[in-house]
Scaffold this active site. Structure first.
Site, PDB file in Angstrom:
ATOM      1  N   ASP A 179      -0.094 -21.538  15.533  1.00 55.62           N
ATOM      2  CA  ASP A 179       1.034 -20.857  14.884  1.00 55.62           C
ATOM      3  C   ASP A 179       2.144 -21.851  14.533  1.00 55.62           C
ATOM      4  O   ASP A 179       2.690 -21.802  13.425  1.00 55.62           O
ATOM      5  CB  ASP A 179       1.577 -19.774  15.829  1.00 55.62           C
ATOM      6  CG  ASP A 179       2.700 -18.942  15.207  1.00 55.62           C
ATOM      7  OD1 ASP A 179       2.635 -18.686  13.984  1.00 55.62           O
ATOM      8  OD2 ASP A 179       3.634 -18.545  15.927  1.00 55.62           O
TER       9      ASP A 179
ATOM     10  N   ASP B 237      -3.977  -1.517  -2.942  1.00 59.74           N
ATOM     11  CA  ASP B 237      -4.617  -2.424  -1.989  1.00 59.74           C
ATOM     12  C   ASP B 237      -4.868  -3.745  -2.692  1.00 59.74           C
ATOM     13  O   ASP B 237      -4.846  -3.829  -3.917  1.00 59.74           O
ATOM     14  CB  ASP B 237      -5.974  -1.832  -1.559  1.00 59.74           C
ATOM     15  CG  ASP B 237      -5.783  -0.751  -0.508  1.00 59.74           C
ATOM     16  OD1 ASP B 237      -4.998  -0.993   0.428  1.00 59.74           O
ATOM     17  OD2 ASP B 237      -6.406   0.318  -0.649  1.00 59.74           O
ATOM     18  N   PHE B 238      -5.171  -4.763  -1.877  1.00 63.57           N
ATOM     19  CA  PHE B 238      -5.364  -6.080  -2.491  1.00 63.57           C
ATOM     20  C   PHE B 238      -6.651  -6.164  -3.327  1.00 63.57           C
ATOM     21  O   PHE B 238      -6.784  -7.017  -4.184  1.00 63.57           O
ATOM     22  CB  PHE B 238      -5.343  -7.172  -1.425  1.00 63.57           C
ATOM     23  CG  PHE B 238      -4.041  -7.215  -0.671  1.00 63.57           C
ATOM     24  CD1 PHE B 238      -2.827  -7.105  -1.345  1.00 63.57           C
ATOM     25  CD2 PHE B 238      -4.017  -7.350   0.713  1.00 63.57           C
ATOM     26  CE1 PHE B 238      -1.614  -7.122  -0.663  1.00 63.57           C
ATOM     27  CE2 PHE B 238      -2.808  -7.375   1.407  1.00 63.57           C
ATOM     28  CZ  PHE B 238      -1.611  -7.257   0.712  1.00 63.57           C
TER      29      PHE B 238
ATOM     30  N   GLU C 201      11.098 -20.424  22.206  1.00 67.89           N
ATOM     31  CA  GLU C 201      11.589 -19.114  21.741  1.00 67.89           C
ATOM     32  C   GLU C 201      11.748 -18.199  22.944  1.00 67.89           C
ATOM     33  O   GLU C 201      10.970 -18.283  23.892  1.00 67.89           O
ATOM     34  CB  GLU C 201      10.597 -18.499  20.765  1.00 67.89           C
ATOM     35  CG  GLU C 201      10.461 -19.276  19.481  1.00 67.89           C
ATOM     36  CD  GLU C 201       9.580 -18.539  18.493  1.00 67.89           C
ATOM     37  OE1 GLU C 201      10.133 -17.872  17.610  1.00 67.89           O
ATOM     38  OE2 GLU C 201       8.350 -18.606  18.632  1.00 67.89           O
TER      39      GLU C 201
ATOM     40  N   ASP D  17       6.073 -24.188   4.744  1.00 67.37           N
ATOM     41  CA  ASP D  17       6.363 -24.470   6.150  1.00 67.37           C
ATOM     42  C   ASP D  17       7.873 -24.346   6.238  1.00 67.37           C
ATOM     43  O   ASP D  17       8.604 -25.270   5.858  1.00 67.37           O
ATOM     44  CB  ASP D  17       5.913 -25.880   6.530  1.00 67.37           C
ATOM     45  CG  ASP D  17       6.173 -26.160   7.999  1.00 67.37           C
ATOM     46  OD1 ASP D  17       7.164 -25.617   8.539  1.00 67.37           O
ATOM     47  OD2 ASP D  17       5.410 -26.915   8.621  1.00 67.37           O
ATOM     48  N   HIS D  18       8.348 -23.198   6.713  1.00 63.09           N
ATOM     49  CA  HIS D  18       9.789 -22.930   6.535  1.00 63.09           C
ATOM     50  C   HIS D  18      10.677 -23.897   7.315  1.00 63.09           C
ATOM     51  O   HIS D  18      11.858 -24.022   7.037  1.00 63.09           O
ATOM     52  CB  HIS D  18      10.123 -21.463   6.820  1.00 63.09           C
ATOM     53  CG  HIS D  18      10.247 -21.122   8.268  1.00 63.09           C
ATOM     54  ND1 HIS D  18       9.162 -20.886   9.064  1.00 63.09           N
ATOM     55  CD2 HIS D  18      11.327 -20.973   9.074  1.00 63.09           C
ATOM     56  CE1 HIS D  18       9.568 -20.602  10.289  1.00 63.09           C
ATOM     57  NE2 HIS D  18      10.883 -20.651  10.324  1.00 63.09           N
TER      58      HIS D  18
ATOM     59  N   ARG E  11       0.797  -1.224   0.000  1.00 64.69           N
ATOM     60  CA  ARG E  11       0.000   0.000   0.000  1.00 64.69           C
ATOM     61  C   ARG E  11       0.838   1.287   0.000  1.00 64.69           C
ATOM     62  O   ARG E  11       0.360   2.338  -0.381  1.00 64.69           O
ATOM     63  CB  ARG E  11      -0.890   0.001   1.249  1.00 64.69           C
ATOM     64  CG  ARG E  11      -2.336   0.243   0.898  1.00 64.69           C
ATOM     65  CD  ARG E  11      -3.216   0.152   2.115  1.00 64.69           C
ATOM     66  NE  ARG E  11      -2.983  -1.097   2.847  1.00 64.69           N
ATOM     67  CZ  ARG E  11      -3.516  -1.355   4.050  1.00 64.69           C
ATOM     68  NH1 ARG E  11      -4.277  -0.471   4.645  1.00 64.69           N
ATOM     69  NH2 ARG E  11      -3.291  -2.501   4.650  1.00 64.69           N
TER      70      ARG E  11
ATOM     71  N   LYS F 145       1.951 -19.649   5.964  1.00 60.34           N
ATOM     72  CA  LYS F 145       1.118 -20.311   6.941  1.00 60.34           C
ATOM     73  C   LYS F 145       0.475 -19.271   7.875  1.00 60.34           C
ATOM     74  O   LYS F 145       0.945 -18.153   7.893  1.00 60.34           O
ATOM     75  CB  LYS F 145       1.934 -21.307   7.737  1.00 60.34           C
ATOM     76  CG  LYS F 145       3.218 -20.672   8.329  1.00 60.34           C
ATOM     77  CD  LYS F 145       3.716 -21.389   9.496  1.00 60.34           C
ATOM     78  CE  LYS F 145       3.123 -20.844  10.755  1.00 60.34           C
ATOM     79  NZ  LYS F 145       3.698 -19.590  11.203  1.00 60.34           N
TER      80      LYS F 145
ATOM     81  N   HIS G 163       4.911 -26.657  11.963  1.00 56.53           N
ATOM     82  CA  HIS G 163       6.311 -27.033  12.207  1.00 56.53           C
ATOM     83  C   HIS G 163       6.453 -28.297  13.067  1.00 56.53           C
ATOM     84  O   HIS G 163       7.174 -29.228  12.721  1.00 56.53           O
ATOM     85  CB  HIS G 163       7.076 -25.904  12.903  1.00 56.53           C
ATOM     86  CG  HIS G 163       6.965 -24.558  12.226  1.00 56.53           C
ATOM     87  ND1 HIS G 163       6.800 -24.426  10.868  1.00 56.53           N
ATOM     88  CD2 HIS G 163       7.007 -23.296  12.720  1.00 56.53           C
ATOM     89  CE1 HIS G 163       6.754 -23.132  10.570  1.00 56.53           C
ATOM     90  NE2 HIS G 163       6.868 -22.434  11.661  1.00 56.53           N
TER      91      HIS G 163
ATOM     92  N   LYS H 223      14.815 -26.022   6.551  1.00 58.30           N
ATOM     93  CA  LYS H 223      16.017 -25.974   7.392  1.00 58.30           C
ATOM     94  C   LYS H 223      16.883 -27.204   7.138  1.00 58.30           C
ATOM     95  O   LYS H 223      16.372 -28.324   7.085  1.00 58.30           O
ATOM     96  CB  LYS H 223      15.623 -25.918   8.876  1.00 58.30           C
ATOM     97  CG  LYS H 223      14.975 -24.600   9.293  1.00 58.30           C
ATOM     98  CD  LYS H 223      14.693 -24.582  10.786  1.00 58.30           C
ATOM     99  CE  LYS H 223      13.810 -23.400  11.163  1.00 58.30           C
ATOM    100  NZ  LYS H 223      14.516 -22.166  11.455  1.00 58.30           N
TER     101      LYS H 223
ATOM    102  N   LYS I  32       6.544 -18.995  23.623  1.00 59.12           N
ATOM    103  CA  LYS I  32       7.269 -17.722  23.504  1.00 59.12           C
ATOM    104  C   LYS I  32       7.729 -17.328  24.902  1.00 59.12           C
ATOM    105  O   LYS I  32       7.122 -17.716  25.896  1.00 59.12           O
ATOM    106  CB  LYS I  32       6.341 -16.639  22.970  1.00 59.12           C
ATOM    107  CG  LYS I  32       5.755 -16.987  21.593  1.00 59.12           C
ATOM    108  CD  LYS I  32       6.260 -16.055  20.541  1.00 59.12           C
ATOM    109  CE  LYS I  32       5.662 -16.369  19.184  1.00 59.12           C
ATOM    110  NZ  LYS I  32       6.671 -16.536  18.137  1.00 59.12           N
TER     111      LYS I  32
HETATM  112  C1  BG6 Z   1       6.991 -18.783  12.478  1.00 58.79           C
HETATM  113  C2  BG6 Z   1       6.029 -18.392  13.556  1.00 58.79           C
HETATM  114  O1  BG6 Z   1       6.421 -19.727  11.630  1.00 58.79           O
HETATM  115  O2  BG6 Z   1       8.163 -19.328  13.060  1.00 58.79           O
HETATM  116  C3  BG6 Z   1       6.681 -17.436  14.540  1.00 58.79           C
HETATM  117  O3  BG6 Z   1       4.888 -17.778  12.984  1.00 58.79           O
HETATM  118  C4  BG6 Z   1       7.993 -17.974  15.047  1.00 58.79           C
HETATM  119  O4  BG6 Z   1       5.805 -17.160  15.629  1.00 58.79           O
HETATM  120  C5  BG6 Z   1       8.868 -18.417  13.881  1.00 58.79           C
HETATM  121  O5  BG6 Z   1       8.646 -16.952  15.780  1.00 58.79           O
HETATM  122  C6  BG6 Z   1      10.132 -19.083  14.360  1.00 58.79           C
HETATM  123  O6  BG6 Z   1      10.945 -19.413  13.269  1.00 58.79           O
HETATM  124  P1  BG6 Z   1      12.458 -19.827  13.487  1.00 58.79           P
HETATM  125  O7  BG6 Z   1      12.925 -20.229  12.145  1.00 58.79           O
HETATM  126  O8  BG6 Z   1      13.159 -18.640  14.064  1.00 58.79           O
HETATM  127  O9  BG6 Z   1      12.430 -20.967  14.474  1.00 58.79           O
END
Ligand code: BG6
Length: 507
Positions: free
Chosen positions: A256, A104-105, A237, A198-199, A62, A169, A261, A203, A359
């Protein structure tokens, strides 16, 4: 056709995978994820020579930015967050393909501008019509953006060009909404063009779970109920929710990160060996094991949710969740979740898998600990001066990447005193190359059309099926237990394991 020269085949497989002519459009380009992870990952790929020379990056948001303002933002993000050193010549090449589209979207004119920009880049940069659309936007905007892409003809592929959608996600917030979102996305993009991120799967240490299990003979024979006592999967975390109140409140820790994950880590740890490493074979095994996951009967006793209260973190006083900016002071959102699951199959019957995340915990650490049964008989009972722990194999996902094996050893010089020791494999010591960031790997895979590391709909559905009853139970019963920031979560989580005669590891 296979070549007659096996040596050459082996060498070919080691050639770097380089993306063909292409570009990436990032929606939500002003967000944290884009600045800290996506833009730096694009630069790191370019720096490693894995992007084509005319690679193009379009930001859509935006803000009232010109192309130059956007380029400056990318530049600053790269300087601050890229993994590899800044090189002016790489940057100069990348900046030639940087464009910004303001809107905007739901803004039709902006999507028309996006279309023109893509055409312009096809001509100027040789992107060949191949574009991936990265939806780094709040989940509520996913449907609008994909529908806009369809309406403006941006999702159409031709015989010689591709269009792909990358969706962050969480994919839905329960089973029903995930299926509905899927219907909307598939109305626009064919299955093979949809990449759900899903990052964690990007890894290195997560990919290594399969190498550790299936490239070795050592572990697999004992990777079952006859030897394993239980498995603990921890994603802790130290950070709070930072500026993400709008996203996090109402979603919570379990949606989350457990839904995606942690359940993916469970699937990789518990699945059977796939016939090969292609996407279909991997998904078949992952879905089989996710489909065999059973919830505990008593959700009140075998799940715990918590919310951080004010406390101390790294020598600093920090706010409690309910005092964070943008959070409803009556919020019941979980910032900590612990769940006991079982897997109903011959390999795992009776072996609990304990999952926990939170967290503002003691420190940042993600690990999978496979804890083995005690030796059935110990001839050292009379001589050992301290109680031995259980053998454990710990896959250290982050930050201190590696694998630890814990076992008992004789203390030198004493008669026969046995004490726990550990043997370590550390990435930093064994390899000279540093690991690529997860997003580097995943963005490159999208550009190459390689879907191995992206969860399929079936996995997403099964994960929601596991989580939905827990969320429903939590909705109806009480509220999260408070735990002071900087500690290891609510006492209820310790009690949950104590009832089973076990305790959480303190990594
Ligand atoms: C994300 C979550 O997918 O992963 C976050 O939405 C989280 O809440 C994050 O902080 C953590 O990623 P990483 O790679 O630092 O473990």
């Amino acid at each position: 056709m296979s070549s007659s020269n096996p040596l050459r085949d082996a060498q070919d497989r080691r050639l770097p995978r380089i993306a063909g002519p292409s570009g990436l459009v990032i929606f939500g380009v002003t967000g944290d994820l884009s600045r800290k992870k996506l833009m730096p990952a694009v630069y790191d790929l370019a720096n490693r020579g894995l992007l084509p020379p005319g690679f193009s990056l379009i930001g859509f948001a935006r803000r009232q930015w010109a192309d130059e303002d956007f380029a400056q933002v990318v530049h600053d993000a790269v300087k601050e967050h890229a993994r590899t050193p800044f090189r002016e010549e790489v940057w100069q090449q990348l900046v030639n393909g940087c464009r910004f589209v303001q809107g905007d979207f739901d803004d039709d004119a902006a999507f028309e501008t996006l279309k023109e920009t893509i055409h312009e880049l096809d001509k100027a940069q040789g992107t060949g019509g191949n574009f991936a659309f990265y939806l780094s936007v709040p989940p509520k905007f996913f449907p609008t953006v994909v529908q806009q892409l369809k309406k403006h003809g941006l999702a159409e592929q031709t015989e010689n060009s591709w269009r792909r959608a990358v969706i962050e996600k969480p994919f839905g917030h329960d089973l029903k909404s995930a299926q509905e979102l899927n219907r909307i996305v598939h109305d626009v993009f064919p299955t093979e063009a949809v990449f759900r991120i899903d990052h964690y799967l990007g890894k290195e240490t997560v990919q290594n779970i399969l190498a550790l299990r299936f490239a070795n003979t050592l572990f697999e024979p004992i990777w079952n109920r006859s030897y394993v006592d239980h498995v603990q999967i921890t994603m802790a975390e130290d950070i709070g929710i930072g500026g993400r109140a709008g996203y996090y409140d109402g979603i919570g820790a379990a949606r989350d990160v457990i839904q995606n994950h942690l359940l993916q880590l469970l699937a990789l740890t518990a699945m059977e060996e796939p016939a090969s490493f292609d996407a279909d074979a991997l998904v078949a095994e992952k879905t089989k094991v996710l489909g065999a996951v059973r919830l505990p009967k008593d959700l009140g006793k075998e799940t715990v949710r918590g919310q951080y209260a004010a406390g101390w973190q790294g020598g600093e006083k920090v706010l409690g969740y309910l005092e964070e900016e943008g959070i409803d002071p009556r919020s019941k959102t979980d910032t900590y979740a612990a769940i006991k699951l079982e897997i109903d199959n011959r390999r795992w019957a009776g072996v609990p898998f304990y999952l926990r995340t939170g967290k503002r915990l003691g420190r940042r650490v993600t690990e999978i600990a496979v804890v083995f049964q005690r030796a059935p008989h110990s001839p050292f009972d009379d001589t050992a001066t301290e109680e031995l722990g259980q053998n454990a194999l710990v896959i250290r996902v982050q930050p201190d990447e590696g694998v630890t094996l814990r076992f008992g050893s004789k203390v030198p010089g004493t008669q026969m005193e046995v004490r726990d020791v550990s043997m370590d494999f550390a990435y930093g010591e064994s390899f000279t190359e540093s690991s690529p960031e997860a997003y580097e790997r995943l963005i490159l895979d999208v550009l190459l059309g390689d879907a191995n590391l992206f969860p399929r709909l079936k996995e997403v559905e099964l994960s929601w099926q596991i989580l939905d009853p827990i969320e429903e139970y939590w909705d109806k019963h009480g509220k999260p237990a408070q735990y002071p920031a900087g500690t290891w979560g609510p006492v209820e989580a310790d009690e949950m394991l104590a009832r089973d005669g076990r305790s959480w590891r303190r990594p």
